[in-house]
Design an enzyme around this catalytic site. Sequence first.
Site, short mmCIF file in Angstrom:
data_model
loop_
_atom_site.label_atom_id
_atom_site.label_comp_id
_atom_site.label_asym_id
_atom_site.label_seq_id
_atom_site.Cartn_x
_atom_site.Cartn_y
_atom_site.Cartn_z
N CYS A 2 0.82 -1.21 0.00
CA CYS A 2 0.00 0.00 0.00
C CYS A 2 0.86 1.27 0.00
O CYS A 2 1.96 1.27 0.53
CB CYS A 2 -0.86 0.05 1.25
N ARG A 27 4.88 -0.11 -6.44
CA ARG A 27 4.89 -0.87 -5.20
C ARG A 27 3.86 -1.99 -5.19
O ARG A 27 3.90 -2.86 -4.34
CB ARG A 27 4.64 0.07 -4.01
N TRP A 75 -3.38 -2.53 -1.25
CA TRP A 75 -3.04 -3.91 -1.59
C TRP A 75 -3.81 -4.75 -0.58
O TRP A 75 -3.51 -4.73 0.62
CB TRP A 75 -1.53 -4.09 -1.43
N ASN A 104 -1.49 2.42 5.99
CA ASN A 104 -0.70 1.24 5.62
C ASN A 104 -0.44 0.46 6.90
O ASN A 104 -0.15 1.06 7.94
CB ASN A 104 0.66 1.63 5.04
N GLY A 105 -0.50 -0.85 6.82
CA GLY A 105 -0.23 -1.67 8.01
C GLY A 105 -1.45 -2.48 8.39
O GLY A 105 -2.40 -2.61 7.60
N GLU A 498 17.65 -17.74 -7.55
CA GLU A 498 17.27 -16.36 -7.87
C GLU A 498 16.75 -16.30 -9.32
O GLU A 498 15.76 -15.60 -9.60
CB GLU A 498 18.48 -15.43 -7.65
N LYS A 502 13.06 -14.94 -10.38
CA LYS A 502 12.86 -13.85 -11.36
C LYS A 502 11.87 -14.29 -12.43
O LYS A 502 10.96 -13.55 -12.79
CB LYS A 502 14.18 -13.45 -12.05
N GLU A 505 8.16 -14.69 -11.00
CA GLU A 505 7.44 -13.53 -10.48
C GLU A 505 6.96 -12.57 -11.57
O GLU A 505 5.96 -11.88 -11.37
CB GLU A 505 8.25 -12.79 -9.42
N HIS A 521 17.49 -36.38 -6.82
CA HIS A 521 16.74 -36.86 -5.66
C HIS A 521 15.24 -36.62 -5.81
O HIS A 521 14.53 -36.52 -4.82
CB HIS A 521 17.28 -36.22 -4.39
N LYS A 620 6.18 -4.22 -4.09
CA LYS A 620 7.61 -3.95 -4.06
C LYS A 620 8.19 -4.13 -2.66
O LYS A 620 9.28 -4.62 -2.49
CB LYS A 620 7.88 -2.53 -4.56
C1 F6R Z 1 11.88 -10.29 -5.81
C2 F6R Z 1 11.85 -9.29 -4.76
C3 F6R Z 1 11.48 -9.73 -3.40
C4 F6R Z 1 12.29 -8.94 -2.35
C5 F6R Z 1 11.80 -9.30 -0.94
C6 F6R Z 1 12.62 -8.59 0.12
O1 F6R Z 1 12.33 -9.76 -7.02
O2 F6R Z 1 12.09 -8.14 -4.99
O3 F6R Z 1 11.65 -11.10 -3.25
O4 F6R Z 1 13.63 -9.27 -2.50
O5 F6R Z 1 10.46 -8.95 -0.82
O6 F6R Z 1 12.55 -7.21 -0.07
P1 F6R Z 1 13.59 -6.23 0.58
O7 F6R Z 1 14.91 -6.48 -0.08
O8 F6R Z 1 13.06 -4.87 0.33
O9 F6R Z 1 13.66 -6.58 2.05
#
Ligand code: F6R
Length: 625
Positions: A2, A27, A75, A104-105, A498, A502, A505, A521, A620
């Site tokens: 949010c 975000r 959100w 937010n929260g 990773e 990527k 997502e 396995h 985000k």
């Molecule tokens: C994936 C991504 C998330 C963040 C995770 C932690 O591309 O961006 O997996 O890495 O939500 O976020 P931060 O680094 O802001 O603590």
Amino acid sequence: MCGIVGYVGPKPAASLLVEGLKRLEYRGYDSAGLAITSDKGIKIGKSVGRVSVLENLVKTTGGFDGFCGVAHTRWATHGEPSEPNAHPHSGLTKSGHTIALVHNGIIENYIPLRKYLADRGHVFESETDTEVLAKLVAEVYNGDLEKAVQTALREVRGGYAIAVICDNEPHTIVAARKGSPLIVGIADSAYVVASDASAIIAHTTQVITLDDYQVVRLCAGAEDKKGDGGPWAVDFRTTTIDNVSVAREVTELEFDLEQIELGGYEHFMLKEIMEQPEAIRNCLRGRIDHREGRVVLGGLSAITRDLIRAHRFIITAQGTAYHAGLIGEYLLEDLAKVPARCEYASEFRYRNPIIEEGTVAIAVSQSGETADTLAALTEAKERGAIALGVVNSVGSTISRETDAGVYLHVGPEIGVASTKAFVGQVAVLTLISLYLGKRRFLSDEVVKAYLRQLETLPDLVSRVLEQSDHIRKCVEDCIDRDNWLFLGRGYNYPVAIEGALKLKEISYIHAEGMPAAEMKHGPIALIDKGMPVVFVATRGSQYDKVISNIEEVRARGGRTLVVATEGDEDIHKYADAVFTVPDIAEPLQPMLTVIPLQILAYHAAVLRGHDVDKPRNLAKSVTVE
Ligand code: F6R
């Protein structure tokens, strides 16, 4: 997650608020809304979907006139995305005035509060916890919005960043925070309040941040505060929720508008992938002393002795930052020869962890606001650990909660899929490992050799980026496949997971990443004709073993896409497609090998027609558990 924006000043608020919401779109959100106060009262508009829908509503409906307002992108947590559930929420005071509030929260005790307020005649229109807070402020309002907010916040449990307006005080915003970020921008004759600096930067670089349980009252208007002609006056004051005055320092925001604009790129993710050479340069700047062959980390100098003596490092993070942390685990054990473990913050915080004396906890986070990472760090700190931060966002909550730390300095990351922050996190963890390694066991010569290679990284990354078109063509050949595997060993195992994250997502393709040896396995059962399997098979200690794994996949008809070392001609015998990275010492490889996987994910998402910067269901910054 949010987003909040509020504006009070001499300009019409609605269009500025919409512009602010657009800057927060990255975000992640599912609905949006705003409320404007004027002498005609409070006008609220809400919409489901994009901010552009709200913008249209504001233009076509009219009546959103006024110089003070609050706005929000939501959100969904409590209740589905819908207009009634979107913010702002409102409440009616006993004197007949309207309160509008964005939040937010999560308000944890919203159920008993809702009952309490319903018994007093408040009628609820949404399923949200936020509406309870709006009505609670209205219930206790007695002609002073600041006091009402303080009183209401003393009754709530949970986390919040809020911005509140009242039609009885049409030139005032009251905002507060606990556990969720909130920044106040101090512009010429105006204030902008927002949950994220990117909504402020167009107005000012002068900001104050609030600490938990702090409230700020922002007034801008004609001196009589009623807008009927007196000289223009601005003033703000900060207090605790117990109404104790607190002084806040005005600081300068670190980034400028250009950094959060697309600058000719189609997507922020692509821009951020492509600006990684510069991001690494900025991250390393001033941190490598050539002459003495040492790492300079001013943020650690006060506790260097404790770090050298530490018996154990715990790295804690989520998502991409967790993958960077896993590489940090390898780096600390390999280069600094100190036991290290990386753990999901969400697991660490709830499993009653044992923290021995001499433990250092490192929180890795781009935003510095991830709720689980913050909670894990706090838990470790309370149990006696030294708390370190490896954070990008300057002044963020995690950075303020730590005893010491190292900023990434890679610039703001707007793309929801983290790219340059990952490389920055790994670069900083490498620097920390060398910083400690030199003071523990590593010879000067070895440290110098690593540092020389580190400095060449930006140019080496540029070489990998040149393969973007080639990678796109290879992705085109398997874009119809819905299941992918990503495999690597050693330092490149976290890179493989990773790469899988990527891809899933932003392209919504199912992908799994794992240590290459783990495939036998169980997951090998998945491999059928044409299934794309991405390997990281660069030259290094486990090269031959990865080649054996590639052969196992090919024997079952899998399609192999391989990240290999430049000049490795043999690899073509095993690979359907090859992406190359320059040769570099094994501990430094992840910062190169991850790049083709970022590019691969980007092209896959674009080829599938998805909005790369606004992936579905994703935020985000995950500021709730
Ligand atoms: C994936 C991504 C998330 C963040 C995770 C932690 O591309 O961006 O997996 O890495 O939500 O976020 P931060 O680094 O802001 O603590």
